[in-house]
Scaffold this motif. Structure first.
Motif, PDB file in Angstrom:
ATOM      1  N   GLU A  72       4.721   5.884  18.806  1.00  0.00           N
ATOM      2  CA  GLU A  72       4.297   5.421  16.947  1.00  0.00           C
ATOM      3  C   GLU A  72       4.124   4.218  16.471  1.00  0.00           C
ATOM      4  O   GLU A  72       3.804   4.411  15.429  1.00  0.00           O
ATOM      5  N   MET A  73       4.594   3.338  17.097  1.00  0.00           N
ATOM      6  CA  MET A  73       3.785   1.817  16.645  1.00  0.00           C
ATOM      7  C   MET A  73       2.591   1.831  16.583  1.00  0.00           C
ATOM      8  O   MET A  73       2.093   1.512  15.644  1.00  0.00           O
ATOM      9  N   ILE A  74       1.699   2.225  17.662  1.00  0.00           N
ATOM     10  CA  ILE A  74       0.333   2.451  17.734  1.00  0.00           C
ATOM     11  C   ILE A  74      -0.742   3.119  16.560  1.00  0.00           C
ATOM     12  O   ILE A  74      -1.488   2.722  16.073  1.00  0.00           O
ATOM     13  N   GLU A  75       0.126   4.240  16.590  1.00  0.00           N
ATOM     14  CA  GLU A  75      -0.550   5.249  15.466  1.00  0.00           C
ATOM     15  C   GLU A  75       0.137   4.135  14.111  1.00  0.00           C
ATOM     16  O   GLU A  75      -1.052   4.468  13.063  1.00  0.00           O
ATOM     17  N   PHE A  76       1.134   3.569  13.626  1.00  0.00           N
ATOM     18  CA  PHE A  76       1.408   3.046  12.867  1.00  0.00           C
ATOM     19  C   PHE A  76       0.344   2.477  12.238  1.00  0.00           C
ATOM     20  O   PHE A  76      -0.386   1.778  11.608  1.00  0.00           O
ATOM     21  N   THR A  77      -0.285   1.355  13.772  1.00  0.00           N
ATOM     22  CA  THR A  77      -1.601   0.030  13.514  1.00  0.00           C
ATOM     23  C   THR A  77      -2.344   1.079  12.990  1.00  0.00           C
ATOM     24  O   THR A  77      -2.561  -0.184  12.248  1.00  0.00           O
ATOM     25  N   VAL A  78      -2.162   1.941  12.786  1.00  0.00           N
ATOM     26  CA  VAL A  78      -3.652   2.051  13.025  1.00  0.00           C
ATOM     27  C   VAL A  78      -4.007   3.125  11.704  1.00  0.00           C
ATOM     28  O   VAL A  78      -4.548   2.491  10.643  1.00  0.00           O
ATOM     29  N   MET A  79      -3.017   3.398  11.441  1.00  0.00           N
ATOM     30  CA  MET A  79      -2.606   3.859   9.857  1.00  0.00           C
ATOM     31  C   MET A  79      -2.761   2.575   8.678  1.00  0.00           C
ATOM     32  O   MET A  79      -3.916   2.528   8.171  1.00  0.00           O
ATOM     33  N   LEU A  80      -2.080   1.739   9.226  1.00  0.00           N
ATOM     34  CA  LEU A  80      -1.919   0.847   8.177  1.00  0.00           C
ATOM     35  C   LEU A  80      -3.410  -0.037   8.174  1.00  0.00           C
ATOM     36  O   LEU A  80      -4.131  -0.963   7.748  1.00  0.00           O
ATOM     37  N   GLY A  81      -4.513  -0.539   8.941  1.00  0.00           N
ATOM     38  CA  GLY A  81      -5.557  -0.770   9.883  1.00  0.00           C
ATOM     39  C   GLY A  81      -7.397  -0.117   9.069  1.00  0.00           C
ATOM     40  O   GLY A  81      -8.270   0.089   8.322  1.00  0.00           O
ATOM     41  N   THR A  82      -7.053   1.570   8.735  1.00  0.00           N
ATOM     42  CA  THR A  82      -7.796   2.685   8.592  1.00  0.00           C
ATOM     43  C   THR A  82      -7.118   2.928   7.038  1.00  0.00           C
ATOM     44  O   THR A  82      -8.133   3.063   6.331  1.00  0.00           O
ATOM     45  N   ASN A  83      -6.144   3.028   6.596  1.00  0.00           N
ATOM     46  CA  ASN A  83      -5.550   4.029   5.575  1.00  0.00           C
ATOM     47  C   ASN A  83      -4.103   3.350   4.919  1.00  0.00           C
ATOM     48  O   ASN A  83      -3.049   4.175   4.974  1.00  0.00           O
ATOM     49  N   PRO A  84      -4.180   2.308   4.804  1.00  0.00           N
ATOM     50  CA  PRO A  84      -2.716   1.485   4.588  1.00  0.00           C
ATOM     51  C   PRO A  84      -2.657   2.385   2.790  1.00  0.00           C
ATOM     52  O   PRO A  84      -3.187   2.521   2.250  1.00  0.00           O
ATOM     53  N   PRO A  85      -1.048   1.783   2.557  1.00  0.00           N
ATOM     54  CA  PRO A  85      -0.397   2.628   1.072  1.00  0.00           C
ATOM     55  C   PRO A  85      -1.310   2.129   0.478  1.00  0.00           C
ATOM     56  O   PRO A  85      -1.464   0.652   0.504  1.00  0.00           O
ATOM     57  N   LYS A  86      -1.732   2.340  -0.892  1.00  0.00           N
ATOM     58  CA  LYS A  86      -2.315   2.282  -1.722  1.00  0.00           C
ATOM     59  C   LYS A  86      -2.107   0.895  -2.830  1.00  0.00           C
ATOM     60  O   LYS A  86      -2.731  -0.208  -3.166  1.00  0.00           O
ATOM     61  N   GLU A  87      -0.791   0.947  -3.046  1.00  0.00           N
ATOM     62  CA  GLU A  87       0.309  -0.550  -3.445  1.00  0.00           C
ATOM     63  C   GLU A  87      -0.083  -2.015  -2.596  1.00  0.00           C
ATOM     64  O   GLU A  87       0.061  -2.854  -3.556  1.00  0.00           O
ATOM     65  N   GLY A  88      -0.494  -1.644  -1.326  1.00  0.00           N
ATOM     66  CA  GLY A  88      -1.028  -3.005  -1.278  1.00  0.00           C
ATOM     67  C   GLY A  88      -2.480  -3.806  -1.561  1.00  0.00           C
ATOM     68  O   GLY A  88      -2.147  -4.788  -1.592  1.00  0.00           O
ATOM     69  N   ALA A  89      -3.122  -2.983  -1.738  1.00  0.00           N
ATOM     70  CA  ALA A  89      -4.345  -3.670  -2.889  1.00  0.00           C
ATOM     71  C   ALA A  89      -4.090  -3.779  -4.055  1.00  0.00           C
ATOM     72  O   ALA A  89      -5.345  -3.575  -4.787  1.00  0.00           O
ATOM     73  N   ILE A  90      -2.585  -3.778  -5.204  1.00  0.00           N
ATOM     74  CA  ILE A  90      -2.886  -3.271  -6.344  1.00  0.00           C
ATOM     75  C   ILE A  90      -2.376  -5.084  -6.126  1.00  0.00           C
ATOM     76  O   ILE A  90      -0.704  -5.401  -6.016  1.00  0.00           O
ATOM     77  N   VAL A  91      -2.840  -6.158  -7.172  1.00  0.00           N
ATOM     78  CA  VAL A  91      -2.372  -7.082  -7.394  1.00  0.00           C
ATOM     79  C   VAL A  91      -1.209  -6.911  -9.031  1.00  0.00           C
ATOM     80  O   VAL A  91      -1.493  -6.485  -9.793  1.00  0.00           O
ATOM     81  N   GLN A  92       0.085  -7.579  -8.749  1.00  0.00           N
ATOM     82  CA  GLN A  92       1.213  -6.973  -9.685  1.00  0.00           C
ATOM     83  C   GLN A  92       2.144  -8.131 -10.146  1.00  0.00           C
ATOM     84  O   GLN A  92       1.749  -9.195  -9.465  1.00  0.00           O
ATOM     85  N   PRO A  93       2.128  -8.327 -11.466  1.00  0.00           N
ATOM     86  CA  PRO A  93       2.683  -9.425 -11.918  1.00  0.00           C
ATOM     87  C   PRO A  93       4.132  -9.982 -11.703  1.00  0.00           C
ATOM     88  O   PRO A  93       4.523 -10.905 -12.811  1.00  0.00           O
ATOM     89  N   THR A  94       4.475  -9.371 -11.173  1.00  0.00           N
ATOM     90  CA  THR A  94       6.312 -10.011 -11.236  1.00  0.00           C
ATOM     91  C   THR A  94       6.445 -11.521 -10.915  1.00  0.00           C
ATOM     92  O   THR A  94       7.554 -11.465 -11.272  1.00  0.00           O
TER      93      THR A  94
END
Length: 269
Positions: free
Chosen positions: A224-246
């Motif tokens: 499960e952790m291996i698959e999670f790592t692969v996901m983060l490296g290839t197709n991470p949640p789009k929210e992580g690449a959006i700069v927020q003004p919070t």
């Protein structure tokens, strides 16, 4: 007013404690091992374990604001006892709660919604402090990493600053704050900035998917952790690449950059 900080020895919790002390607030820090904990002068230390709800009852006495985690234990598993924790907070008369957890709602958030307590949700994708995982590689002069997509990684002190605002000011209850850094950068960019901070070049080598799978399996990682790592490296949640003004909107100042984080933590590398 006494503010209880759970996870007080953690990456963000320690920052919450320090910033509250700097503001002159009365702080109580919750830890499973009080004898091993070290906090600024004036901080009251309380023993407690989030996975054992009844252990928090004494720590909540007289508390009007609470910084609450939704994960606990060495494996940072989601808490199964959110309803019990929220009930204790309600009985203690807690008036403000900041909640830091995973990106997916767990038992704590569900219980807070059901009970209708005033709380502020803090959402983050990736901490700058995750770069400490590269310490050995930086010292060896080469960092091996899987994935090189840009992300708006956030300084742990900025997460804490938003939490402190929610715990000490009106107007934040009911908000779900996505907190990011002020800029996008790739892991390769971050390795370069660490190198600049320590005054020597550090090479970045990107692992292939096959290599990261092989390395993690050899280290005993669960599938499960291996698959999670692969996901983060290839197709991470789009929210992580959006700069927020919070950070700017809540605290009145811009978020800290990764270059700043690297300079602050250069001695660790």
């Amino acid at each position: 007013m006494t503010i209880l900080v759970t996870g007080a020895t953690g990456t963000v919790g320690r920052q919450v404690v320090s910033q509250l002390v700097e503001r002159g607030e009365r702080v109580r820090a919750l830890t499973r091992n009080p004898a091993r904990a070290s906090f600024p002068s004036g901080v009251e230390v309380a023993a407690g374990d989030l996975t054992v709800a009844e252990s928090l009852a004494p720590a909540l006495e007289g508390v009007t604001a609470l910084h609450l985690l939704t994960v606990a234990g060495d494996d940072l598993a989601d808490l199964p006892n959110g309803a019990e924790l929220v009930d204790l907070a309600a009985k203690a008369g807690v008036e403000r709660i900041s909640v830091l957890g995973s990106f997916y709602e767990g038992t704590v958030e569900a219980a807070l919604r059901e009970r209708g307590l005033p709380w502020t949700q803090l959402l983050c994708m990736e901490f700058m402090a995750n770069a400490f995982e590269w310490t050995d590689g930086v010292r060896a002069g080469v960092v091996h990493h899987f994935g090189n997509l840009p992300g708006a990684v956030v300084h742990e002190a900025d997460i804490a600053a938003v939490s402190v605002a929610a715990l000490t000011e009106d107007g934040h209850a009911g908000q779900a704050y996505m907190i990011t850094g002020p800029e996008l950068n790739t892991p390769e960019d971050r390795v370069r900035m660490i190198g600049e901070a320590i005054g020597r070049e550090v090479e970045f080598r990107q692992l292939t998917e096959a290599q990261v799978r092989e390395r993690m399996a050899a280290a005993g990682a669960e599938q499960e952790m291996i698959e999670f790592t692969v996901m983060l490296g290839t197709n991470p949640p789009k929210e992580g690449a959006i700069v927020q003004p919070t950070v700017q909107q809540v605290t009145g100042r811009p978020g800290r950059t990764f270059a700043q984080w690297a300079r602050e933590n250069a001695d660790a590398f």
